[in-house]
Write a protein that holds these residues in place. Structure first.
Motif, PDB file in Angstrom:
ATOM      1  N   LEU A 184      -7.958 -10.941   5.854  1.00 39.47           N
ATOM      2  CA  LEU A 184      -7.643  -9.951   6.899  1.00 39.47           C
ATOM      3  C   LEU A 184      -8.887  -9.382   7.569  1.00 39.47           C
ATOM      4  O   LEU A 184      -8.802  -8.495   8.428  1.00 39.47           O
ATOM      5  CB  LEU A 184      -6.774  -8.828   6.336  1.00 39.47           C
ATOM      6  CG  LEU A 184      -7.189  -8.208   5.008  1.00 39.47           C
ATOM      7  CD1 LEU A 184      -8.339  -7.271   5.159  1.00 39.47           C
ATOM      8  CD2 LEU A 184      -5.999  -7.509   4.375  1.00 39.47           C
ATOM      9  N   HIS A 212      -1.083   1.598  11.596  1.00 38.14           N
ATOM     10  CA  HIS A 212      -1.657   0.809  10.488  1.00 38.14           C
ATOM     11  C   HIS A 212      -1.332  -0.690  10.648  1.00 38.14           C
ATOM     12  O   HIS A 212      -0.625  -1.270   9.824  1.00 38.14           O
ATOM     13  CB  HIS A 212      -1.153   1.328   9.129  1.00 38.14           C
ATOM     14  CG  HIS A 212      -2.098   0.993   8.003  1.00 38.14           C
ATOM     15  ND1 HIS A 212      -2.296   1.792   6.910  1.00 38.14           N
ATOM     16  CD2 HIS A 212      -2.913  -0.083   7.817  1.00 38.14           C
ATOM     17  CE1 HIS A 212      -3.173   1.230   6.088  1.00 38.14           C
ATOM     18  NE2 HIS A 212      -3.569   0.084   6.629  1.00 38.14           N
ATOM     19  N   MET A 236      -1.986 -13.366   3.604  1.00 37.38           N
ATOM     20  CA  MET A 236      -1.902 -12.276   2.619  1.00 37.38           C
ATOM     21  C   MET A 236      -0.707 -12.496   1.694  1.00 37.38           C
ATOM     22  O   MET A 236      -0.786 -12.273   0.478  1.00 37.38           O
ATOM     23  CB  MET A 236      -1.759 -10.925   3.333  1.00 37.38           C
ATOM     24  CG  MET A 236      -3.021 -10.495   4.060  1.00 37.38           C
ATOM     25  SD  MET A 236      -2.701  -9.115   5.196  1.00 37.38           S
ATOM     26  CE  MET A 236      -2.405  -7.771   4.052  1.00 37.38           C
ATOM     27  N   ALA A 272      -2.447  -6.554   0.029  1.00 39.22           N
ATOM     28  CA  ALA A 272      -3.407  -5.778   0.832  1.00 39.22           C
ATOM     29  C   ALA A 272      -4.757  -5.949   0.167  1.00 39.22           C
ATOM     30  O   ALA A 272      -4.830  -6.346  -1.003  1.00 39.22           O
ATOM     31  CB  ALA A 272      -3.026  -4.299   0.861  1.00 39.22           C
ATOM     32  N   VAL A 273      -5.803  -5.610   0.899  1.00 38.09           N
ATOM     33  CA  VAL A 273      -7.125  -5.644   0.257  1.00 38.09           C
ATOM     34  C   VAL A 273      -7.409  -4.308  -0.418  1.00 38.09           C
ATOM     35  O   VAL A 273      -7.944  -4.259  -1.520  1.00 38.09           O
ATOM     36  CB  VAL A 273      -8.236  -6.051   1.259  1.00 38.09           C
ATOM     37  CG1 VAL A 273      -8.425  -5.054   2.381  1.00 38.09           C
ATOM     38  CG2 VAL A 273      -9.547  -6.283   0.538  1.00 38.09           C
ATOM     39  N   GLY A 274      -7.041  -3.198   0.237  1.00 35.87           N
ATOM     40  CA  GLY A 274      -7.301  -1.870  -0.341  1.00 35.87           C
ATOM     41  C   GLY A 274      -6.286  -1.575  -1.432  1.00 35.87           C
ATOM     42  O   GLY A 274      -5.098  -1.886  -1.290  1.00 35.87           O
ATOM     43  N   ILE A 288       0.818  -1.226   0.000  1.00 37.61           N
ATOM     44  CA  ILE A 288       0.000   0.000   0.000  1.00 37.61           C
ATOM     45  C   ILE A 288       0.846   1.267   0.000  1.00 37.61           C
ATOM     46  O   ILE A 288       0.351   2.341  -0.286  1.00 37.61           O
ATOM     47  CB  ILE A 288      -0.966   0.049   1.214  1.00 37.61           C
ATOM     48  CG1 ILE A 288      -0.205  -0.073   2.534  1.00 37.61           C
ATOM     49  CG2 ILE A 288      -2.032  -0.996   1.122  1.00 37.61           C
ATOM     50  CD1 ILE A 288      -1.071   0.207   3.753  1.00 37.61           C
ATOM     51  N   ARG A 333      -9.050   3.883   5.857  1.00 42.92           N
ATOM     52  CA  ARG A 333      -7.992   4.666   5.217  1.00 42.92           C
ATOM     53  C   ARG A 333      -8.008   6.073   5.814  1.00 42.92           C
ATOM     54  O   ARG A 333      -9.080   6.668   6.000  1.00 42.92           O
ATOM     55  CB  ARG A 333      -8.208   4.753   3.707  1.00 42.92           C
ATOM     56  CG  ARG A 333      -7.829   3.495   2.937  1.00 42.92           C
ATOM     57  CD  ARG A 333      -6.315   3.242   2.951  1.00 42.92           C
ATOM     58  NE  ARG A 333      -5.920   2.082   2.156  1.00 42.92           N
ATOM     59  CZ  ARG A 333      -5.785   0.845   2.628  1.00 42.92           C
ATOM     60  NH1 ARG A 333      -6.043   0.565   3.900  1.00 42.92           N
ATOM     61  NH2 ARG A 333      -5.376  -0.129   1.828  1.00 42.92           N
TER      62      ARG A 333
HETATM   63  C1  GLV Z   1      -4.456  -2.716   4.570  1.00 43.64           C
HETATM   64  O1  GLV Z   1      -4.644  -1.578   4.854  1.00 43.64           O
HETATM   65  C2  GLV Z   1      -5.124  -3.381   3.502  1.00 43.64           C
HETATM   66  O2  GLV Z   1      -5.796  -2.731   2.694  1.00 43.64           O
HETATM   67  O3  GLV Z   1      -4.990  -4.605   3.406  1.00 43.64           O
END
Ligand code: GLV
Length: 338
Positions: A117, A302, A314, A92-94, A69, A254
């Motif tokens: 996550l 974070h 992940m 990451a997911v985002g 990220i 975020r």
């Molecule tokens: C962490 O912030 C994610 O998006 O995995």
């Protein structure tokens, strides 16, 4: 040791034939090993991310990019990489740091790590909620400052979760996992999520409401929305002014969803009671940020997904997305195209 010509030729051939990838950070072995077996991997060794110019330079000629990220992956990075770039895989997911439109027009699939996550991030949101409600940070500082002289009937009084209302902004995977935890604390649930079917909210005992109603009626507000043009600055001074003066705000989504300056003013002037953040704007917060002077603000760096199991999963997902992409196969977990 004897010279094994066959082994050297095999190694050379693999080096030539294996797809080239740039990995922007050393990440958990579970995934890193897969990447190293399948690819000719250039792995950025530092704790700090590669600077933008270096990211562009090291991406030149690669078939795949495995990023974090903290990397800005925009059209210029994709073009610097070149037309052979087959996949961008984010651990990451985002994915708000990646220009998804630029990837789409170039036909580059983007991978991410949803699902694994969810529970860890919901745990952290709850940890922050409880810590802020019961003023744990102030309690720790109180002891360290030598102020704990006796049991005090009126010191460090916090907020009860029992019977209170939690407002969830963004009732996706993580928002729902927070909602499930809320049941154990006897919290009533409101949720704001445009486009979500009321039945989906009802399934986790949440009532879908307008944004303003959520702001006005919630004792605690927890943010679980991705960062998009619509959610950037969603919690601004106007939104904070609508919250209860006793409200506690939690953000594990975020940083830029919350206007930092407006949050500082609101916490300083008692517009809301407290906040607990896993994400900030900017990130990291500079050590001289005014936010860090506030006794009613708890910040952690974070760490929503930072559990051993979660980071291993992940890493595996990011590696599998990368490997599928460089082989021209569909990604197991592709980000939907914008
Ligand atoms: C962490 O912030 C994610 O998006 O995995």
């Amino acid at each position: 040791m004897g010279y094994n010509r066959g082994a050297v030729i095999k190694q050379k051939r693999e080096w030539i034939v294996k797809p080239k990838v740039f990995v922007t950070r050393v990440f958990p072995d579970a995934g890193l090993k897969l990447v190293q077996e399948a690819c000719n991997a250039d792995i950025w060794p530092d704790v700090m991310p590669p600077p933008y110019a270096v990211l562009k330079e090291r991406s030149r000629g690669v078939d795949g990019l495995l990023c974090m990220i903290t990397d800005r992956v925009d059209a210029a990075v994709m073009d610097a990489a070149g037309p052979q770039l087959k996949v961008i895989s984010q651990m990451a997911v985002g994915v708000d740091n990646i220009d998804l439109n630029a990837a789409r027009v170039r036909g580059i699939p983007v991978g991410h790590t949803p699902g694994v996550l969810t529970e860890a991030t919901a745990d952290l949101a709850f940890a922050l909620l409880l810590a802020a409600a019961r003023r744990l940070l102030e309690g720790v500082e109180y002891i360290r400052a030598g102020r704990w002289r006796t049991w005090e009937p009126k010191a460090l009084l916090g907020a009860d979760l029992n019977g209170a209302t939690l407002g969830i902004i963004g009732l996706g995977r993580i928002g729902k996992a927070v909602a499930r935890r809320a049941a154990g604390f006897n919290l009533s649930l409101l949720a704001y999520n445009p486009g979500l079917a009321p039945e989906e909210a009802a399934a986790v005992n949440a009532r879908l409401v307008d944004f303003d109603i959520l702001l006005r009626e919630s004792d605690f507000i927890s943010i679980h929305t991705p960062l998009t043009p619509q959610t950037r600055g969603l919690i601004n001074s106007a939104a904070l002014a609508k919250m209860k003066r006793t409200a506690i705000l939690v953000n594990t989504a975020r940083g830029p969803v919350v206007d930092s300056r407006a949050l500082y003013d609101a916490l300083k002037n008692g517009v809301i009671a407290a906040a607990a953040l896993d994400v900030t704007d900017p990130e990291p917060l500079p050590p001289d940020s005014p936010l860090l002077t506030l006794p009613n603000l708890l910040v952690v760096p974070h760490i929503g997904s930072a559990s051993v199991w979660t980071r291993d999963q992940m890493a595996l997902m990011a590696a599998r997305n990368l490997i599928a992409g460089v082989r021209g196969e569909p990604l197991p977990h592709a980000v939907p195209k914008p």
